[in-house]
Design a protein around this motif. Structure first.
Motif, PDB file in Angstrom:
ATOM      1  N   PHE A   1      10.749   2.565   7.838  1.00 38.66           N
ATOM      2  CA  PHE A   1      10.154   2.235   6.552  1.00 38.66           C
ATOM      3  C   PHE A   1      11.234   2.009   5.498  1.00 38.66           C
ATOM      4  CE2 PHE A   1       6.048   3.167   8.196  1.00 38.66           C
ATOM      5  CZ  PHE A   1       5.119   2.712   7.269  1.00 38.66           C
ATOM      6  N   ALA A   2      12.219   2.899   5.451  1.00 33.94           N
ATOM      7  CA  ALA A   2      13.273   2.761   4.449  1.00 33.94           C
ATOM      8  C   ALA A   2      14.048   1.463   4.636  1.00 33.94           C
ATOM      9  CB  ALA A   2      14.221   3.962   4.532  1.00 33.94           C
ATOM     10  N   ARG A   3      14.337   1.118   5.872  1.00 36.57           N
ATOM     11  CA  ARG A   3      15.109  -0.092   6.135  1.00 36.57           C
ATOM     12  C   ARG A   3      14.300  -1.376   5.914  1.00 36.57           C
ATOM     13  NH1 ARG A   3      17.040   3.979   9.066  1.00 36.57           N
ATOM     14  NH2 ARG A   3      19.280   4.078   9.522  1.00 36.57           N
ATOM     15  N   SER A   4      12.974  -1.268   5.948  1.00 41.40           N
ATOM     16  CA  SER A   4      12.154  -2.459   5.736  1.00 41.40           C
ATOM     17  C   SER A   4      11.997  -2.817   4.258  1.00 41.40           C
ATOM     18  CB  SER A   4      10.765  -2.252   6.355  1.00 41.40           C
ATOM     19  OG  SER A   4      10.014  -1.301   5.619  1.00 41.40           O
ATOM     20  N   ILE A   5      12.294  -1.869   3.377  1.00 43.39           N
ATOM     21  CA  ILE A   5      12.094  -2.104   1.940  1.00 43.39           C
ATOM     22  C   ILE A   5      12.937  -3.254   1.409  1.00 43.39           C
ATOM     23  CG2 ILE A   5      12.371  -1.096  -0.363  1.00 43.39           C
ATOM     24  CD1 ILE A   5      11.500   1.577   0.857  1.00 43.39           C
ATOM     25  N   PRO A   6      14.253  -3.328   1.695  1.00 47.60           N
ATOM     26  CA  PRO A   6      15.028  -4.468   1.193  1.00 47.60           C
ATOM     27  C   PRO A   6      14.473  -5.813   1.655  1.00 47.60           C
ATOM     28  CG  PRO A   6      16.494  -2.754   2.004  1.00 47.60           C
ATOM     29  CD  PRO A   6      15.113  -2.365   2.420  1.00 47.60           C
TER      30      PRO A   6
ATOM     31  N   SER B   1      -6.925  -7.827  -7.159  1.00 49.79           N
ATOM     32  CA  SER B   1      -6.323  -6.848  -8.056  1.00 49.79           C
ATOM     33  C   SER B   1      -4.817  -6.705  -7.865  1.00 49.79           C
ATOM     34  CB  SER B   1      -6.995  -5.481  -7.861  1.00 49.79           C
ATOM     35  OG  SER B   1      -6.901  -5.048  -6.520  1.00 49.79           O
ATOM     36  N   ILE B   2      -4.257  -7.430  -6.904  1.00 45.33           N
ATOM     37  CA  ILE B   2      -2.814  -7.416  -6.675  1.00 45.33           C
ATOM     38  C   ILE B   2      -2.470  -8.607  -5.785  1.00 45.33           C
ATOM     39  CG2 ILE B   2      -2.915  -5.987  -4.584  1.00 45.33           C
ATOM     40  CD1 ILE B   2      -0.399  -4.541  -5.551  1.00 45.33           C
ATOM     41  N   ASP B   3      -1.238  -9.092  -5.875  1.00 44.71           N
ATOM     42  CA  ASP B   3      -0.820 -10.178  -4.995  1.00 44.71           C
ATOM     43  C   ASP B   3      -0.325  -9.605  -3.676  1.00 44.71           C
ATOM     44  OD1 ASP B   3       2.494 -10.374  -5.120  1.00 44.71           O
ATOM     45  OD2 ASP B   3       1.585  -9.463  -6.894  1.00 44.71           O
ATOM     46  N   ALA B   4      -0.304 -10.439  -2.652  1.00 45.96           N
ATOM     47  CA  ALA B   4       0.005  -9.981  -1.295  1.00 45.96           C
ATOM     48  C   ALA B   4       1.421  -9.441  -1.166  1.00 45.96           C
ATOM     49  CB  ALA B   4      -0.211 -11.117  -0.299  1.00 45.96           C
ATOM     50  N   ALA B   5       2.403 -10.103  -1.799  1.00 44.96           N
ATOM     51  CA  ALA B   5       3.793  -9.649  -1.688  1.00 44.96           C
ATOM     52  C   ALA B   5       3.963  -8.278  -2.326  1.00 44.96           C
ATOM     53  CB  ALA B   5       4.729 -10.665  -2.335  1.00 44.96           C
ATOM     54  N   SER B   6       3.385  -8.091  -3.514  1.00 43.36           N
ATOM     55  CA  SER B   6       3.507  -6.796  -4.192  1.00 43.36           C
ATOM     56  C   SER B   6       2.794  -5.706  -3.411  1.00 43.36           C
ATOM     57  CB  SER B   6       2.932  -6.888  -5.607  1.00 43.36           C
ATOM     58  OG  SER B   6       3.673  -7.782  -6.409  1.00 43.36           O
ATOM     59  N   PHE B   7       1.619  -6.025  -2.851  1.00 44.41           N
ATOM     60  CA  PHE B   7       0.894  -5.038  -2.053  1.00 44.41           C
ATOM     61  C   PHE B   7       1.754  -4.568  -0.895  1.00 44.41           C
ATOM     62  CE2 PHE B   7      -1.840  -3.637   1.357  1.00 44.41           C
ATOM     63  CZ  PHE B   7      -2.815  -2.880   0.722  1.00 44.41           C
ATOM     64  N   SER B   8       2.359  -5.499  -0.189  1.00 49.18           N
ATOM     65  CA  SER B   8       3.177  -5.143   0.979  1.00 49.18           C
ATOM     66  C   SER B   8       4.379  -4.309   0.581  1.00 49.18           C
ATOM     67  CB  SER B   8       3.643  -6.417   1.687  1.00 49.18           C
ATOM     68  OG  SER B   8       2.549  -7.168   2.149  1.00 49.18           O
ATOM     69  N   THR B   9       5.062  -4.702  -0.495  1.00 48.87           N
ATOM     70  CA  THR B   9       6.262  -3.987  -0.918  1.00 48.87           C
ATOM     71  C   THR B   9       5.931  -2.577  -1.369  1.00 48.87           C
ATOM     72  OG1 THR B   9       7.316  -6.058  -1.589  1.00 48.87           O
ATOM     73  CG2 THR B   9       8.228  -4.021  -2.495  1.00 48.87           C
ATOM     74  N   ILE B  10       4.886  -2.440  -2.194  1.00 51.93           N
ATOM     75  CA  ILE B  10       4.478  -1.112  -2.651  1.00 51.93           C
ATOM     76  C   ILE B  10       4.028  -0.257  -1.479  1.00 51.93           C
ATOM     77  CG2 ILE B  10       2.791   0.150  -4.052  1.00 51.93           C
ATOM     78  CD1 ILE B  10       2.850  -2.239  -5.996  1.00 51.93           C
ATOM     79  N   ARG B  11       3.334  -0.872  -0.546  1.00 53.27           N
ATOM     80  CA  ARG B  11       2.878  -0.152   0.636  1.00 53.27           C
ATOM     81  C   ARG B  11       4.055   0.422   1.415  1.00 53.27           C
ATOM     82  NH1 ARG B  11       0.093  -3.122   5.888  1.00 53.27           N
ATOM     83  NH2 ARG B  11      -0.105  -1.260   7.194  1.00 53.27           N
ATOM     84  N   LEU B  12       5.084  -0.372   1.641  1.00 56.48           N
ATOM     85  CA  LEU B  12       6.241   0.096   2.403  1.00 56.48           C
ATOM     86  C   LEU B  12       7.028   1.150   1.639  1.00 56.48           C
ATOM     87  CD1 LEU B  12       7.441  -3.306   3.907  1.00 56.48           C
ATOM     88  CD2 LEU B  12       6.340  -1.411   5.129  1.00 56.48           C
ATOM     89  N   ILE B  13       7.180   0.983   0.317  1.00 58.41           N
ATOM     90  CA  ILE B  13       7.884   1.976  -0.496  1.00 58.41           C
ATOM     91  C   ILE B  13       7.138   3.302  -0.474  1.00 58.41           C
ATOM     92  CG2 ILE B  13       8.578   2.605  -2.841  1.00 58.41           C
ATOM     93  CD1 ILE B  13       9.156  -0.361  -3.343  1.00 58.41           C
ATOM     94  N   ALA B  14       5.807   3.247  -0.650  1.00 60.37           N
ATOM     95  CA  ALA B  14       5.007   4.472  -0.633  1.00 60.37           C
ATOM     96  C   ALA B  14       5.076   5.149   0.731  1.00 60.37           C
ATOM     97  CB  ALA B  14       3.560   4.147  -0.992  1.00 60.37           C
ATOM     98  N   GLY B  15       5.060   4.348   1.788  1.00 66.33           N
ATOM     99  CA  GLY B  15       5.174   4.911   3.121  1.00 66.33           C
ATOM    100  C   GLY B  15       6.512   5.597   3.339  1.00 66.33           C
TER     101      GLY B  15
END
Length: 281
Positions: free
Chosen positions: A175-180, A29-43
């Motif tokens: 978390f904020a610094r990992s987003i870029p 239902s989602i690709d791995a890169a998008s899952f990780s990025t959304i996960r970090l942004i939400a966190g």
């Protein structure tokens, strides 16, 4: 009892991360890169809200970018590895790498585990091997390597968090610094993107709840746990994840799972008995 409650909450959250990731990626239902990025942004958003509510703020520190890099090197490989690896194999590799990393960190920091703790660790790891070995085929090399990197990075992130004076602020900053960093991966994997509403919601839940709140609890608990004891209690996570699979994914309950849980819990109890590891902080 504060340390007990914080540790329990963190371990449940970590098990929840595995379940949420498998629910999203296992069903495509989602690709791995998008899952990780959304996960970090939400966190990051979740932690920012909590920080504001408590009148705290994520202050930059000399090691913030190092912690952010460790978080990134855990989150991205974790998601990509589960594209290839079955749940049991992935959990074994992940937490095996975590244990080795944290034990080496303990030794480097001057801790000298007693014979009882070494025995308990070996027994607990043996229980995990017993749980997954019957269905354990040779895992794909790429997936195994990625999960090992994720385990090492998570071990480093946990060790760095033990000395945090402001766990909430340090987690929010990391978390904020990992987003870029994660966005770069998403851009590179743009052609493989696949987003469904269910996958996005699972990624948000993984980031805001299981990751953001879970890591705050873990960082707080680490202030009262030695590196050795912290590495040992994390061996509970695969057992909790298996229980979650039974409850939420309809996976069968087997005698082997029950026996494995007894072995793992017995090993942890042996290592922590009368050690003070679970006293309130």
């Amino acid at each position: 009892m504060q340390t007990v409650a914080l540790t329990a909450a963190a371990l449940v959250a970590f098990a929840g991360n595995s379940l949420l990731c498998r629910m999203a990626l296992g069903q495509g239902s989602i690709d791995a890169a998008s899952f990780s990025t959304i996960r970090l942004i939400a966190g990051a958003c979740s932690l920012a809200v909590i920080s504001a509510a408590q009148g705290s703020r994520a202050r930059a520190s000399a090691g913030a970018w190092t912690s952010a890099a460790a978080l990134f090197l855990y989150a991205i490989p974790f998601s990509f590895a589960y594209v290839w690896l079955p749940t049991g194999t992935g959990a074994l590799i992940l937490f095996g790498a975590v244990q080795v990393t944290m034990m080496l960190g303990a030794l480097a920091g001057g801790e000298r585990p007693r014979a009882r703790q070494w025995t308990g660790l070996v027994l607990a790891v043996a229980g995990l091997v017993y749980l997954v070995l019957p269905g354990l085929a040779a895992p794909p090399l790429a997936g195994a390597a990625l999960m090992a990197v994720a385990g090492i990075a998570w071990g480093v992130y946990s060790l760095r968090g033990r000395g945090a004076a402001n766990p909430l602020g340090q987690n929010a900053g990391s978390f904020a610094r990992s987003i870029p960093m994660a966005l770069v991966v998403s851009i590179l994997a743009f052609e493989q993107r696949h987003l469904e509403a269910r996958g996005v919601l699972l990624a948000v839940a993984s980031g805001a709840l299981a990751s953001g709140l879970g890591y705050v609890a873990w960082y707080s608990a680490l202030r009262s746990l030695s590196a050795t004891r912290a590495s040992l209690v994390q061996l509970l996570v695969p057992i909790l994840a298996a229980a979650g699979g039974i409850a939420f994914l309809g996976e069968p309950l087997s005698l082997r799972l029950v026996l494995s849980a007894v072995i793992v819990l017995g090993g942890i109890a042996l290592a922590l008995w009368k050690s003070g590891a679970m006293r309130s902080g």
